[in-house]
Design a protein around this motif. Structure first.
Motif, PDB file in Angstrom:
ATOM      1  N   VAL A   1       0.833  -1.207   0.000  1.00 32.94           N
ATOM      2  CA  VAL A   1       0.000   0.000   0.000  1.00 32.94           C
ATOM      3  C   VAL A   1       0.867   1.256   0.000  1.00 32.94           C
ATOM      4  O   VAL A   1       0.537   2.257  -0.643  1.00 32.94           O
ATOM      5  CB  VAL A   1      -0.953  -0.019   1.215  1.00 32.94           C
ATOM      6  CG1 VAL A   1      -1.724   1.303   1.314  1.00 32.94           C
ATOM      7  CG2 VAL A   1      -1.916  -1.191   1.098  1.00 32.94           C
ATOM      8  N   SER A   2       2.003   1.214   0.702  1.00 29.84           N
ATOM      9  CA  SER A   2       2.853   2.407   0.783  1.00 29.84           C
ATOM     10  C   SER A   2       3.422   2.812  -0.575  1.00 29.84           C
ATOM     11  O   SER A   2       3.766   3.975  -0.793  1.00 29.84           O
ATOM     12  CB  SER A   2       4.003   2.151   1.765  1.00 29.84           C
ATOM     13  OG  SER A   2       4.887   1.152   1.263  1.00 29.84           O
ATOM     14  N   ARG A   3       3.511   1.844  -1.521  1.00 25.21           N
ATOM     15  CA  ARG A   3       4.055   2.143  -2.849  1.00 25.21           C
ATOM     16  C   ARG A   3       2.979   2.581  -3.845  1.00 25.21           C
ATOM     17  O   ARG A   3       3.301   2.961  -4.965  1.00 25.21           O
ATOM     18  CB  ARG A   3       4.768   0.910  -3.398  1.00 25.21           C
ATOM     19  CG  ARG A   3       6.020   0.541  -2.599  1.00 25.21           C
ATOM     20  CD  ARG A   3       6.579  -0.785  -3.060  1.00 25.21           C
ATOM     21  NE  ARG A   3       7.677  -1.232  -2.203  1.00 25.21           N
ATOM     22  CZ  ARG A   3       8.146  -2.464  -2.180  1.00 25.21           C
ATOM     23  NH1 ARG A   3       7.610  -3.385  -2.983  1.00 25.21           N
ATOM     24  NH2 ARG A   3       9.140  -2.798  -1.388  1.00 25.21           N
ATOM     25  N   LEU A   4       1.739   2.522  -3.441  1.00 28.66           N
ATOM     26  CA  LEU A   4       0.664   2.931  -4.343  1.00 28.66           C
ATOM     27  C   LEU A   4       0.569   4.454  -4.367  1.00 28.66           C
ATOM     28  O   LEU A   4       0.726   5.102  -3.332  1.00 28.66           O
ATOM     29  CB  LEU A   4      -0.670   2.323  -3.887  1.00 28.66           C
ATOM     30  CG  LEU A   4      -0.754   0.790  -3.922  1.00 28.66           C
ATOM     31  CD1 LEU A   4      -2.087   0.315  -3.355  1.00 28.66           C
ATOM     32  CD2 LEU A   4      -0.567   0.261  -5.350  1.00 28.66           C
ATOM     33  N   PRO A   5       0.288   5.047  -5.534  1.00 28.84           N
ATOM     34  CA  PRO A   5       0.307   6.524  -5.644  1.00 28.84           C
ATOM     35  C   PRO A   5      -0.694   7.227  -4.735  1.00 28.84           C
ATOM     36  O   PRO A   5      -0.427   8.316  -4.252  1.00 28.84           O
ATOM     37  CB  PRO A   5      -0.015   6.764  -7.119  1.00 28.84           C
ATOM     38  CG  PRO A   5      -0.607   5.493  -7.627  1.00 28.84           C
ATOM     39  CD  PRO A   5       0.015   4.404  -6.818  1.00 28.84           C
ATOM     40  N   ARG A   6      -1.844   6.600  -4.471  1.00 32.26           N
ATOM     41  CA  ARG A   6      -2.836   7.227  -3.595  1.00 32.26           C
ATOM     42  C   ARG A   6      -3.169   6.338  -2.406  1.00 32.26           C
ATOM     43  O   ARG A   6      -4.261   6.396  -1.851  1.00 32.26           O
ATOM     44  CB  ARG A   6      -4.110   7.544  -4.393  1.00 32.26           C
ATOM     45  CG  ARG A   6      -3.916   8.705  -5.368  1.00 32.26           C
ATOM     46  CD  ARG A   6      -5.161   8.992  -6.182  1.00 32.26           C
ATOM     47  NE  ARG A   6      -5.509   7.864  -7.052  1.00 32.26           N
ATOM     48  CZ  ARG A   6      -4.897   7.603  -8.212  1.00 32.26           C
ATOM     49  NH1 ARG A   6      -3.898   8.364  -8.626  1.00 32.26           N
ATOM     50  NH2 ARG A   6      -5.265   6.589  -8.947  1.00 32.26           N
ATOM     51  N   GLY A   7      -2.217   5.493  -2.037  1.00 32.17           N
ATOM     52  CA  GLY A   7      -2.403   4.649  -0.875  1.00 32.17           C
ATOM     53  C   GLY A   7      -3.615   3.744  -1.023  1.00 32.17           C
ATOM     54  O   GLY A   7      -3.843   3.148  -2.079  1.00 32.17           O
ATOM     55  N   LEU A   8      -4.396   3.656   0.036  1.00 37.04           N
ATOM     56  CA  LEU A   8      -5.568   2.783   0.032  1.00 37.04           C
ATOM     57  C   LEU A   8      -6.626   3.207  -0.973  1.00 37.04           C
ATOM     58  O   LEU A   8      -7.483   2.403  -1.354  1.00 37.04           O
ATOM     59  CB  LEU A   8      -6.189   2.732   1.434  1.00 37.04           C
ATOM     60  CG  LEU A   8      -5.474   1.844   2.458  1.00 37.04           C
ATOM     61  CD1 LEU A   8      -6.075   2.051   3.836  1.00 37.04           C
ATOM     62  CD2 LEU A   8      -5.581   0.367   2.062  1.00 37.04           C
ATOM     63  N   ASP A   9      -6.594   4.444  -1.403  1.00 29.70           N
ATOM     64  CA  ASP A   9      -7.599   4.933  -2.349  1.00 29.70           C
ATOM     65  C   ASP A   9      -7.173   4.778  -3.806  1.00 29.70           C
ATOM     66  O   ASP A   9      -7.821   5.301  -4.713  1.00 29.70           O
ATOM     67  CB  ASP A   9      -7.916   6.402  -2.057  1.00 29.70           C
ATOM     68  CG  ASP A   9      -8.554   6.578  -0.692  1.00 29.70           C
ATOM     69  OD1 ASP A   9      -9.430   5.757  -0.349  1.00 29.70           O
ATOM     70  OD2 ASP A   9      -8.168   7.506   0.043  1.00 29.70           O
ATOM     71  N   THR A  10      -6.098   4.037  -4.046  1.00 29.66           N
ATOM     72  CA  THR A  10      -5.621   3.790  -5.410  1.00 29.66           C
ATOM     73  C   THR A  10      -6.499   2.752  -6.100  1.00 29.66           C
ATOM     74  O   THR A  10      -6.811   1.702  -5.527  1.00 29.66           O
ATOM     75  CB  THR A  10      -4.167   3.282  -5.394  1.00 29.66           C
ATOM     76  OG1 THR A  10      -3.347   4.240  -4.727  1.00 29.66           O
ATOM     77  CG2 THR A  10      -3.653   3.044  -6.799  1.00 29.66           C
ATOM     78  N   GLN A  11      -6.887   3.054  -7.339  1.00 32.93           N
ATOM     79  CA  GLN A  11      -7.637   2.085  -8.143  1.00 32.93           C
ATOM     80  C   GLN A  11      -6.675   1.007  -8.641  1.00 32.93           C
ATOM     81  O   GLN A  11      -5.604   1.300  -9.168  1.00 32.93           O
ATOM     82  CB  GLN A  11      -8.285   2.784  -9.337  1.00 32.93           C
ATOM     83  CG  GLN A  11      -8.934   1.851 -10.345  1.00 32.93           C
ATOM     84  CD  GLN A  11     -10.136   1.130  -9.773  1.00 32.93           C
ATOM     85  OE1 GLN A  11     -11.033   1.756  -9.227  1.00 32.93           O
ATOM     86  NE2 GLN A  11     -10.141  -0.190  -9.883  1.00 32.93           N
ATOM     87  N   LEU A  12      -7.056  -0.251  -8.464  1.00 34.72           N
ATOM     88  CA  LEU A  12      -6.224  -1.368  -8.892  1.00 34.72           C
ATOM     89  C   LEU A  12      -6.726  -1.924 -10.223  1.00 34.72           C
ATOM     90  O   LEU A  12      -7.922  -1.936 -10.492  1.00 34.72           O
ATOM     91  CB  LEU A  12      -6.244  -2.469  -7.836  1.00 34.72           C
ATOM     92  CG  LEU A  12      -5.804  -2.062  -6.419  1.00 34.72           C
ATOM     93  CD1 LEU A  12      -5.872  -3.261  -5.487  1.00 34.72           C
ATOM     94  CD2 LEU A  12      -4.406  -1.467  -6.425  1.00 34.72           C
TER      95      LEU A  12
END
Length: 594
Positions: free
Chosen positions: A463-474
């Motif tokens: 999650v820390s590497r996702l651009p918008r954290g938990l709100d990132t669309q996968l």
């Protein structure tokens, strides 16, 4: 007769339940609209008779019938289409909601794993739009009845013998029905080919498969197989269509010849003074309407047949769902375990199969314990996990939870008491928050619960590497979506399993297969800690399946399965000392690592 009545009641009930007032008004408007065209033709007859003086009929009557027909037709057309479309939309929405409700309401998964049931479900899914147009077909049927009654009355007014024309037209109804039935039979016969083609197409277009498809050079073979399947299927469909065209064409040719003879006969009668000029005009003008009437009835018979067949499948699905609803319950799922879970003489076999996947399994999973299932591929480990989750009911024997038969508990309630992580986990392409929170949607907005699940599932780094954290669309299929590696997807699936903090049953069926041994070992230490925590508060049982013995040895109890039977049970040290099948498997793996 009983089933036919149930199907008809289901069809009518679905239409009028979704939009009762709209359906009632639409039926009235369609009936009125169907009568106006032949009545205007009758108005022309009256007008001609008045002008020629062959019959003493006021000209104003003919003009009045024609004008009134135009007015009624105009009003009906303005109102009927939007009302019909609105009713149709509501019925389609009702049908699709009912289908989802019925299918999702089946608590087990056997219908996903039986080819015969899957074929029927695929037919229902493919033809669900025919259920949706049930309201429209019903309206057209009402219109056909009104139109037919009017046309028959007009023919009788000329001479009763002309009723032979619609009787001959009935042959076209038969031919259209038989043609449609042949097409449908061919469609159903080739449904397995259609399903296989769809699956191959999904494999070919899925970006996740692109690498292996190209490396192994199987794209051409895949396309060739799809083309062959489609060619075989279209060959069967073409034969059915060709037969229908020949039959329907021959019947229509015979009807045309009969109509020409009728016109000649009425003209002869008019010259003899036995019929009026208006009668001749009426027969000439009503010709397209007779053809339209028989064609309309033929089309309606076809579509009524299609809708009835679709509702017959739908009714079968409702019966199947009712028979497999596991609705007879007499006890509630416990909130904590006292003694544990016992499998007593449990056997399981798929319907229609020759052998059993599980045979006479007797096993006790003590409350608060961590139990590992070990065995070679096909030993029955995953099937046993599914029986514990009550995705299957045993073919024989019983699963007892604190001495109470699991079949007496509501399946949904039992599953609320458990959590799971699987090797074949689902890659939910939602936001990262939703992908994890599916494990307990009631805590979708609970940041502390999400953080705890991510930590226990070792998914914080993902999650820390996702651009918008938990709100990132996968998922790459979305314009702003982010694709994850297999290991990253698996960590999110593990975090999802940890959303329920103290389940009575935690099922872990090779949930770390995409991770390296060190990461798996660390995660199973987390599992062990969670199991001890659950054991203290709820007596929860953790069942894990893994092929890595460095992980399995941490379990309190190891169960060795072979060909669906329990052959050894004990701790790691006990089983190694026993020198049996487990010891042999352990030594083989240890030797490979050395």
């Amino acid at each position: 007769m009983g089933r036919a009545w149930r199907i008809l009641r289901l069809w009518l009930g679905t239409a009028f339940r979704a939009a009762p007032l709209l359906m009632g008004v639409s039926c009235l408007l369609v009936a009125v609209q169907s009568v106006t065209s032949p009545m205007q033709t009758y108005g022309v007859k009256l007008l001609v008779d008045g002008l020629t003086g062959t019959v003493k009929t006021p000209i104003t009557w003919g003009i009045g019938v024609i004008v009134l027909g135009f007015a009624v037709s105009f009003v009906s057309m303005v109102l009927a289409d939007p009302l019909r479309d609105t009713a149709q939309e509501r019925v389609a929405r009702q049908v699709h909601a009912d289908l989802l409700k019925v299918t999702a309401g089946i608590p087990g998964i056997m219908h996903h794993e039986r080819a015969d049931v899957s074929d029927r479900l695929e037919l229902i899914r493919e033809n669900s739009w025919r259920l949706g147009i049930g309201a429209e077909v019903l309206l057209y049927a009402v219109g056909s009845v009104a139109n037919t009654a009017t046309v028959l009355a007009l023919l009788t007014s000329i001479h009763p013998v002309l009723l032979v024309l619609p009787i001959l037209g009935a042959a076209r109804i038969w031919s259209a029905y038989m043609s449609g039935r042949a097409d449908q039979t061919a469609w159903e016969k080739t449904m397995h080919q259609e399903r296989l083609t769809d699956r191959l197409a999904e494999i070919a277009k899925d970006p996740r498969n692109a690498l292996e498809l190209r490396v192994f050079g199987i794209t051409r073979n895949l396309v060739a197989r799809m083309i062959k399947l489609q060619d075989d299927r279209y060959r069967v469909l073409f034969r059915a269509t060709r037969w229908g065209v020949l039959v329907d064409g021959g019947v229509r040719l015979g009807f045309g010849a009969a109509y020409i003879a009728a016109v000649i006969w009425v003209v002869w009668r008019a010259r003899q003074g036995q019929a009026s000029a208006g009668d001749v005009v009426l027969l000439l003008l009503i010709a397209p309407q007779i053809d339209q009437m028989t064609g309309g009835i033929a089309q309606n018979v076809y579509w009524v047949g299609e809708v009835v067949r679709s509702f017959a499948r739908y009714e079968w699905l409702r019966e199947y769902a009712s028979e497999h609803a596991w609705a007879e319950v007499s006890s509630s799922a416990p909130v904590r375990l006292s003694s544990g879970i016992e499998l007593r003489d449990v056997s399981f076999a798929y319907p229609g199969s020759d052998g059993s996947v599980l045979s006479d399994v007797n096993l006790t999973l003590p409350a608060g314990s961590t139990v590992a299932l070990v065995g070679e591929n096909g030993a029955g480990k995953t099937t046993l996990v599914k029986v514990l989750a009550r995705l299957y009911d045993p073919s024989a024997g019983a699963v007892l939870v604190d001495g109470v038969d699991l079949r007496t508990m509501p399946a949904e309630e039992w599953r609320l008491r458990m959590s799971a992580g699987f090797q074949d986990f689902v890659k939910f392409e939602f936001t990262a928050r939703e992908t994890v929170a599916i494990g307990d949607l009631s805590r979708l907005s609970d940041e502390a619960a999400l953080a705890s699940a991510l930590r226990r599932g070792d998914a914080e780094s993902v999650v820390s590497r996702l651009p918008r954290g938990l709100d990132t669309q996968l998922g790459k299929r979305f314009s702003d979506g982010v694709e994850l590696s297999g290991g990253q997807w698996q960590r999110l699936a593990l975090a999802r399993a940890f959303m329920r903090e103290r389940p009575l049953l935690m099922l872990l069926d090779e949930p770390t297969a995409a991770l390296d041994p060190e990461a798996e070992h660390a995660l199973f230490e987390q599992f062990a800690a969670s199991s001890r925590d659950a054991a203290r508060s709820t007596g929860g049982v953790t069942v894990l399946v893994s092929h890595r013995f460095s992980t399995v040895r941490m379990a309190d109890l190891i169960v060795v399965l072979d060909k669906g039977r329990v052959i050894e049970v004990g701790s790691h040290s006990e089983l190694v000392a026993m020198g049996g099948h487990y010891a042999e498997l352990f030594e083989l793996q240890a030797r490979a690592y050395r």
